[in-house]
Design a protein around this motif. Structure first.
Motif, short mmCIF file in Angstrom:
data_model
loop_
_atom_site.label_atom_id
_atom_site.label_comp_id
_atom_site.label_asym_id
_atom_site.label_seq_id
_atom_site.Cartn_x
_atom_site.Cartn_y
_atom_site.Cartn_z
N SER A 285 0.85 -1.18 0.00
CA SER A 285 0.00 0.00 0.00
C SER A 285 0.89 1.23 0.00
O SER A 285 1.71 1.41 0.91
N PRO A 287 0.71 5.13 0.34
CA PRO A 287 -0.26 6.15 0.75
C PRO A 287 -0.02 7.51 0.11
O PRO A 287 1.10 7.83 -0.29
N LYS A 293 -5.12 8.86 3.96
CA LYS A 293 -6.53 8.51 3.78
C LYS A 293 -6.74 7.69 2.51
O LYS A 293 -7.60 6.82 2.46
N SER A 295 -4.81 5.41 -0.70
CA SER A 295 -3.60 4.65 -1.03
C SER A 295 -3.73 4.05 -2.42
O SER A 295 -4.84 3.77 -2.89
N TYR A 297 -2.87 0.61 -4.10
CA TYR A 297 -2.54 -0.77 -3.77
C TYR A 297 -2.00 -1.46 -5.01
O TYR A 297 -2.64 -1.43 -6.06
N MET A 323 -7.47 -6.86 2.75
CA MET A 323 -7.30 -5.54 3.34
C MET A 323 -6.95 -5.62 4.83
O MET A 323 -6.35 -4.70 5.39
N ARG A 425 -7.85 3.19 -3.30
CA ARG A 425 -8.90 2.95 -2.30
C ARG A 425 -8.94 4.07 -1.30
O ARG A 425 -7.89 4.58 -0.87
N ASP A 426 -10.13 4.47 -0.92
CA ASP A 426 -10.31 5.39 0.19
C ASP A 426 -10.27 4.55 1.46
O ASP A 426 -11.19 3.76 1.72
N ASN A 427 -9.23 4.70 2.26
CA ASN A 427 -9.05 3.84 3.42
C ASN A 427 -10.02 4.15 4.56
O ASN A 427 -10.20 3.34 5.46
N GLN A 428 -10.65 5.34 4.52
CA GLN A 428 -11.61 5.68 5.56
C GLN A 428 -12.92 4.94 5.36
O GLN A 428 -13.46 4.35 6.28
N GLY A 430 -13.40 2.61 2.75
CA GLY A 430 -13.21 1.32 2.11
C GLY A 430 -13.61 1.31 0.66
O GLY A 430 -13.54 0.27 -0.01
#
Length: 442
Positions: A285, A287, A293, A295, A297, A323, A425-428, A430
């Motif tokens: 990942s 970022p 927020k 990343s 992948y 994930m 992907r928005d990690n906040q 998903g």
């Protein structure tokens, strides 16, 4: 206290109390009138300002720290739909072609359309979009909240989502359908003379403006039976949390699926990354921005495997599991600089996923107007990855026509010198915003 003094105090209290309330009522009424005036102004008058959107609400003022929780049902539905769509598109493309999609863009454009679907057409769309178990009000509200959570006007990471409806000025549409798209999707609605030769350019200029010039055209021409275009545009630009040093970039071999090699600029970096590895692949990942927020992948199949084998396991369920398996680990990464654009008509893929009725004369879009069907779902994307970061854009057009570990592991080394899969992907929340198959970096 004498009666006169008490009476005066009472009068002052009432004036202050109800004067304030009255003042607030006037302010609210004025704001409502302005809002309705803006919403009602959708007729094209030839002036470019007629196409200008109302200023987007400042999400920071409403949600300073963006602490609201996303609707996990909608995020899971969108991701599941996205991986299904990607799989279908893969089937119809040559094995050596770069593919890059924005499932979020497609899902939003189809969700706006879904507001006008009825009966079995609505059921078919719900199944394709994985929206079963959610009513329309829930879907619309979830999309409204998700848009606010996703959008990021940060200087390091920028994400903008824009929606629009372009209506044939000679056609009549259900007012409730139009209003819902304005209210929940913040769609700009414009009545347009579809017989005017400049109409496609007007629509395409909106797409160009909302993708920062990365996608210049989504509408080639307008069919005589065309009634409506529903268009989504997404623009993403993110600086790496740790930029690649340009002096470390070198021209090195990249191994193509055919067995041939091509020399290509490869970026290199050492550091601590969220990383995982198993018998099938390596994954890292990378970022963006200070808070990570978002990343990029990268999934790289092992030497004894292939991207084709990886895609047989790529689905929403495995994605969610993967994930959770990333762990901080020291290592090095070598990644090709790449830039690609992609265009696809999604009719066949959506039909294969169960939405065929929406493209037929049996389509029921009575919530939009009479005797309407989808003629085309067109999708365009752009992505560029370099030492500074990533820039990506997507637009989707739905055309509506009338029917007729304890021990510290050894540092890893990940050399992305062969075809790979990637996703933003928005990690906040998903949400998977973009995904792609890079067979040959350009």
């Amino acid at each position: 206290m004498n009666r006169q003094k008490f009476s005066g105090m009472k009068e002052t209290f009432l004036q202050r109390r109800y004067g304030v309330r009255l003042g607030r009522r006037y302010v609210l009424t004025a704001a409502s009138v302005v809002l309705l005036g803006v919403l009602g102004c959708s007729q094209v008058n030839g002036d470019k300002s007629a196409l200008a959107q109302s200023p987007a609400p400042n999400s920071e003022s409403v949600l300073p720290k963006k602490t609201a929780n996303p609707d996990t049902k909608l995020v899971k539905a969108n991701n599941k739909f996205g991986f299904k769509l990607f799989s279908e598109v893969l089937k119809n493309e040559s094995s050596d072609k770069n593919i890059f999609l924005s499932p979020s863009s497609v899902a939003i454009a189809l969700a706006m359309t879904y507001n006008g679907a009825s009966g079995s057409t609505q059921q078919a769309m719900a199944k394709t979009l994985e929206l079963q178990g959610m009513n329309l009000a829930e879907i619309n509200s979830a999309y409204s909240d998700l848009k606010q959570l996703l959008e990021n006007p940060n200087s390091d990471v920028r994400l903008n989502i824009a929606n629009s409806l372009w209506a044939n000025k000679n056609a009549k549409f259900q007012s409730d359908f139009i209003q819902k798209n304005k209210d929940y999707y913040k769609a700009q609605v414009t009545n347009l003379d579809f017989q005017d030769a400049s109409a496609p350019n007007i629509i395409n200029n909106w797409v160009k403006d909302n993708t920062q010039g990365k996608i210049n055209k989504i509408v080639d021409n307008i069919d005589p039976n065309q009634m409506l275009f529903l268009i989504n545009a997404i623009y993403f630009k993110g600086k790496w949390s740790n930029e690649f040093d340009k002096s470390q970039t070198a021209t090195l071999p990249f191994n193509l699926a055919s067995g041939q090699q091509k020399n290509h600029p490869m970026m290199s970096q050492d550091g601590d990354y969220r990383y995982q590895e198993n018998a099938q692949f390596q994954a890292v990942s990378l970022p963006y921005g200070k808070d990570g927020k978002f990343s990029l992948y990268i999934f790289l199949p092992k030497q004894n495997s292939s991207l084709k084998s990886f895609y047989q396991t790529l689905n929403a369920e495995n994605w969610e599991q993967w994930m959770t398996q990333f762990r901080k680990r020291e290592g090095s990464i070598r990644l090709p600089r790449f830039k690609t654009d992609y265009e696809v008509t999604l009719n066949d893929a959506l039909k294969a996923l169960g939405m065929g009725e929406a493209f037929s004369n049996k389509a029921n879009f009575s919530g939009i107007g009479k005797n309407l069907t989808i003629s085309q779902v067109k999708h365009k994307t752009f992505v560029e990855v370099n030492e500074e970061g990533t820039e990506a854009a997507a637009s989707t057009s739905v055309s509506i026509v009338a029917t007729s570990a304890v021990q510290k592991p050894e540092p890893f080394k990940m050399i992305v010198d062969r075809p790979f899969f990637c996703a933003i992907r928005d990690n906040q929340t998903g949400s998977v915003l973009f995904m792609g198959s890079i067979m040959e970096p350009q």
